[in-house]
Design a protein around this motif. Structure first.
Motif, PDB file in Angstrom:
ATOM      1  N   THR A  60      -5.576 -10.891  15.485  1.00  0.00           N
ATOM      2  CA  THR A  60      -4.774  -9.715  15.815  1.00  0.00           C
ATOM      3  C   THR A  60      -3.570 -10.134  16.632  1.00  0.00           C
ATOM      4  OG1 THR A  60      -5.987  -9.255  17.849  1.00  0.00           O
ATOM      5  CG2 THR A  60      -6.792  -8.197  15.847  1.00  0.00           C
ATOM      6  N   VAL A  61      -2.545  -9.301  16.584  1.00  0.00           N
ATOM      7  CA  VAL A  61      -1.359  -9.485  17.405  1.00  0.00           C
ATOM      8  C   VAL A  61      -0.977  -8.104  17.935  1.00  0.00           C
ATOM      9  CG1 VAL A  61       0.236  -9.247  15.427  1.00  0.00           C
ATOM     10  CG2 VAL A  61       0.972 -10.448  17.489  1.00  0.00           C
ATOM     11  N   LEU A  62      -0.546  -8.053  19.189  1.00  0.00           N
ATOM     12  CA  LEU A  62      -0.134  -6.777  19.760  1.00  0.00           C
ATOM     13  C   LEU A  62       1.296  -6.450  19.350  1.00  0.00           C
ATOM     14  CD1 LEU A  62      -1.533  -6.754  23.417  1.00  0.00           C
ATOM     15  CD2 LEU A  62      -2.252  -5.338  21.477  1.00  0.00           C
ATOM     16  N   VAL A  63       1.477  -5.243  18.824  1.00  0.00           N
ATOM     17  CA  VAL A  63       2.803  -4.747  18.469  1.00  0.00           C
ATOM     18  C   VAL A  63       2.978  -3.411  19.174  1.00  0.00           C
ATOM     19  CG1 VAL A  63       4.337  -4.037  16.607  1.00  0.00           C
ATOM     20  CG2 VAL A  63       2.703  -5.901  16.227  1.00  0.00           C
ATOM     21  N   ASP A  64       3.888  -3.362  20.122  1.00  0.00           N
ATOM     22  CA  ASP A  64       4.091  -2.145  20.927  1.00  0.00           C
ATOM     23  C   ASP A  64       2.776  -1.650  21.523  1.00  0.00           C
ATOM     24  OD1 ASP A  64       6.823  -2.164  20.411  1.00  0.00           O
ATOM     25  OD2 ASP A  64       6.610  -0.938  18.610  1.00  0.00           O
ATOM     26  N   GLY A  65       1.943  -2.575  21.978  1.00  0.00           N
ATOM     27  CA  GLY A  65       0.689  -2.217  22.614  1.00  0.00           C
ATOM     28  C   GLY A  65      -0.444  -1.892  21.655  1.00  0.00           C
ATOM     29  N   THR A  66      -0.192  -1.961  20.359  1.00  0.00           N
ATOM     30  CA  THR A  66      -1.218  -1.660  19.361  1.00  0.00           C
ATOM     31  C   THR A  66      -1.656  -2.949  18.677  1.00  0.00           C
ATOM     32  OG1 THR A  66      -0.236   0.507  18.919  1.00  0.00           O
ATOM     33  CG2 THR A  66      -1.731  -0.362  17.250  1.00  0.00           C
ATOM     34  N   PRO A  67      -2.978  -3.237  18.644  1.00  0.00           N
ATOM     35  CA  PRO A  67      -3.424  -4.436  17.924  1.00  0.00           C
ATOM     36  C   PRO A  67      -3.240  -4.257  16.415  1.00  0.00           C
ATOM     37  CG  PRO A  67      -5.257  -3.380  19.116  1.00  0.00           C
ATOM     38  CD  PRO A  67      -4.057  -2.509  19.277  1.00  0.00           C
ATOM     39  N   TYR A 118       3.215 -12.446  -0.596  1.00  0.00           N
ATOM     40  CA  TYR A 118       3.439 -11.391   0.382  1.00  0.00           C
ATOM     41  C   TYR A 118       4.880 -11.397   0.857  1.00  0.00           C
ATOM     42  CZ  TYR A 118      -1.651 -11.736   0.645  1.00  0.00           C
ATOM     43  OH  TYR A 118      -2.985 -11.782   0.329  1.00  0.00           O
ATOM     44  N   HIS A 119       5.257 -10.292   1.496  1.00  0.00           N
ATOM     45  CA  HIS A 119       6.476 -10.254   2.294  1.00  0.00           C
ATOM     46  C   HIS A 119       6.054 -10.653   3.708  1.00  0.00           C
ATOM     47  CE1 HIS A 119       8.906  -8.186  -0.758  1.00  0.00           C
ATOM     48  NE2 HIS A 119       7.805  -7.505  -1.035  1.00  0.00           N
ATOM     49  N   HIS A 120       6.947 -11.330   4.431  1.00  0.00           N
ATOM     50  CA  HIS A 120       6.602 -11.806   5.771  1.00  0.00           C
ATOM     51  C   HIS A 120       7.587 -11.243   6.792  1.00  0.00           C
ATOM     52  CE1 HIS A 120       4.599 -14.684   3.108  1.00  0.00           C
ATOM     53  NE2 HIS A 120       3.718 -14.779   4.072  1.00  0.00           N
ATOM     54  N   PHE A 121       7.027 -10.702   7.871  1.00  0.00           N
ATOM     55  CA  PHE A 121       7.830 -10.127   8.940  1.00  0.00           C
ATOM     56  C   PHE A 121       7.297 -10.577  10.289  1.00  0.00           C
ATOM     57  CE2 PHE A 121       8.426  -7.346   5.352  1.00  0.00           C
ATOM     58  CZ  PHE A 121       9.776  -7.052   5.396  1.00  0.00           C
ATOM     59  N   ARG A 122       8.196 -10.616  11.265  1.00  0.00           N
ATOM     60  CA  ARG A 122       7.777 -10.884  12.637  1.00  0.00           C
ATOM     61  C   ARG A 122       7.177  -9.602  13.220  1.00  0.00           C
ATOM     62  NH1 ARG A 122      12.749 -13.310  11.983  1.00  0.00           N
ATOM     63  NH2 ARG A 122      12.757 -15.568  12.261  1.00  0.00           N
ATOM     64  N   PRO A 123       6.318  -9.734  14.226  1.00  0.00           N
ATOM     65  CA  PRO A 123       5.746  -8.527  14.828  1.00  0.00           C
ATOM     66  C   PRO A 123       6.786  -7.535  15.331  1.00  0.00           C
ATOM     67  CG  PRO A 123       4.501 -10.443  15.510  1.00  0.00           C
ATOM     68  CD  PRO A 123       5.694 -10.955  14.759  1.00  0.00           C
ATOM     69  N   ASP A 124       7.947  -8.030  15.807  1.00  0.00           N
ATOM     70  CA  ASP A 124       8.960  -7.097  16.313  1.00  0.00           C
ATOM     71  C   ASP A 124       9.752  -6.431  15.187  1.00  0.00           C
ATOM     72  OD1 ASP A 124      10.513  -9.244  15.477  1.00  0.00           O
ATOM     73  OD2 ASP A 124      11.594  -9.481  17.361  1.00  0.00           O
ATOM     74  N   GLU A 125       9.387  -6.715  13.929  1.00  0.00           N
ATOM     75  CA  GLU A 125      10.058  -6.085  12.793  1.00  0.00           C
ATOM     76  C   GLU A 125       9.182  -5.035  12.112  1.00  0.00           C
ATOM     77  OE1 GLU A 125      13.067  -9.236  10.898  1.00  0.00           O
ATOM     78  OE2 GLU A 125      10.972  -9.874  10.731  1.00  0.00           O
ATOM     79  N   VAL A 126       8.067  -4.689  12.756  1.00  0.00           N
ATOM     80  CA  VAL A 126       7.197  -3.659  12.182  1.00  0.00           C
ATOM     81  C   VAL A 126       6.839  -2.637  13.254  1.00  0.00           C
ATOM     82  CG1 VAL A 126       6.206  -5.289  10.514  1.00  0.00           C
ATOM     83  CG2 VAL A 126       4.996  -4.841  12.664  1.00  0.00           C
ATOM     84  N   GLU A 127       6.482  -1.442  12.782  1.00  0.00           N
ATOM     85  CA  GLU A 127       6.017  -0.365  13.651  1.00  0.00           C
ATOM     86  C   GLU A 127       4.599  -0.009  13.216  1.00  0.00           C
ATOM     87  OE1 GLU A 127       6.801   4.415  13.711  1.00  0.00           O
ATOM     88  OE2 GLU A 127       8.480   3.097  13.209  1.00  0.00           O
ATOM     89  N   PRO A 128       3.611  -0.144  14.106  1.00  0.00           N
ATOM     90  CA  PRO A 128       2.233   0.177  13.717  1.00  0.00           C
ATOM     91  C   PRO A 128       2.095   1.656  13.356  1.00  0.00           C
ATOM     92  CG  PRO A 128       2.298  -1.004  15.815  1.00  0.00           C
ATOM     93  CD  PRO A 128       3.708  -0.626  15.486  1.00  0.00           C
ATOM     94  N   LEU A 129       1.293   1.933  12.339  1.00  0.00           N
ATOM     95  CA  LEU A 129       1.044   3.315  11.913  1.00  0.00           C
ATOM     96  C   LEU A 129      -0.399   3.698  12.218  1.00  0.00           C
ATOM     97  CD1 LEU A 129       2.923   3.380   8.483  1.00  0.00           C
ATOM     98  CD2 LEU A 129       3.682   4.292  10.676  1.00  0.00           C
ATOM     99  N   GLY A 130      -0.778   3.641  13.467  1.00  0.00           N
ATOM    100  CA  GLY A 130      -2.119   4.027  13.851  1.00  0.00           C
ATOM    101  C   GLY A 130      -2.944   2.835  14.280  1.00  0.00           C
ATOM    102  N   PRO A 131      -4.208   3.097  14.676  1.00  0.00           N
ATOM    103  CA  PRO A 131      -5.089   2.031  15.152  1.00  0.00           C
ATOM    104  C   PRO A 131      -5.541   1.132  14.014  1.00  0.00           C
ATOM    105  CG  PRO A 131      -6.266   4.100  15.030  1.00  0.00           C
ATOM    106  CD  PRO A 131      -4.826   4.407  14.707  1.00  0.00           C
ATOM    107  N   LEU A 132      -6.271   0.072  14.384  1.00  0.00           N
ATOM    108  CA  LEU A 132      -6.794  -0.881  13.404  1.00  0.00           C
ATOM    109  C   LEU A 132      -7.655  -0.195  12.367  1.00  0.00           C
ATOM    110  CD1 LEU A 132      -7.865  -3.800  15.736  1.00  0.00           C
ATOM    111  CD2 LEU A 132      -6.181  -3.951  13.929  1.00  0.00           C
TER     112      LEU A 132
END
Length: 199
Positions: free
Chosen positions: A103-110, A172-186
């Motif tokens: 897991t990686v944290l993105v805006d506080g969301t795993p 796959y497409h590859h993005f850095r964590p700072d290039e995505v916005e989580p859409l809910g919990p795991l």
């Protein structure tokens, strides 16, 4: 120029070995033609055909040093990568990494395999093709750790009709964590990524 190289073939050890072996495989007729055509080719052929086995063995390559050897009295220390792991070239450096479950944290969301995200590629420094994907939603297939300690997310687009096929092939497409916005919990289980979790 590799010191193991005995002459002007390519002068880079392993490539000299390959070229030497390929030259030895020439037919007698091909060797006669080469000798008759070019004096330099004749000299190379003569050298290759009379090369002692110990010189040929040296062409296989040599490890100079991946890291400085410690002084005899100094304790041996294991180099550490930025993420706190052993450097990538050392055995066991990737022990404990699991692309499908890391897991990686993105805006506080795993975020991990199975998480859903909205793509927000950066304007500067992003791949030009990624800019077409701004705002699209995707499922994370894997969290990948690069040799320099950076993290990338392998994702499949939700509205891609070939998403399952691409996942099956590991495309796959590859993005850095700072290039995505989580859409809910795991998510509670693996998504449509490959069962081994490998990209």
């Amino acid at each position: 120029m590799a010191p193991e190289s005995p002459g002007d073939l390519h002068d880079a050890a392993e490539i000299d070995e390959i070229l030497t072996l390929r030259t030895l495989l020439l037919t007698d007729e091909e060797k006669r033609e080469a000798r008759a055509t070019d004096p330099r080719a004749a000299r190379i052929l003569d050298r290759v055909e009379t090369m002692p086995p110990e010189i040929l063995t040296r062409l296989h390559g040599a490890i100079r040093s991946l890291e400085p050897a410690p002084a005899p009295s100094a304790p041996v220390t294991r180099p550490v990568a930025p993420a706190g792991r052993a450097v990538w070239w050392q055995e066991g450096a990737d022990d404990g990494l699991s692309p499908a479950t890391d897991t990686v944290l993105v805006d506080g969301t795993p975020v991990r395999g199975g998480s859903r995200v909205r793509l927000r590629p950066r304007g500067r420094g992003a791949d030009a093709q990624d800019m077409f994907l701004v705002g699209r939603t995707a499922e994370v297939a894997a969290v990948l750790h690069d040799v320099d300690g950076s993290v990338h997310l392998a994702v499949t687009l939700d509205d891609d009709p070939a998403a399952e096929l691409n996942s099956w092939y590991g495309r796959y497409h590859h993005f850095r964590p700072d290039e995505v916005e989580p859409l809910g919990p795991l998510a509670d289980g693996p998504g449509r990524g490959r069962p081994d979790g490998c990209p």
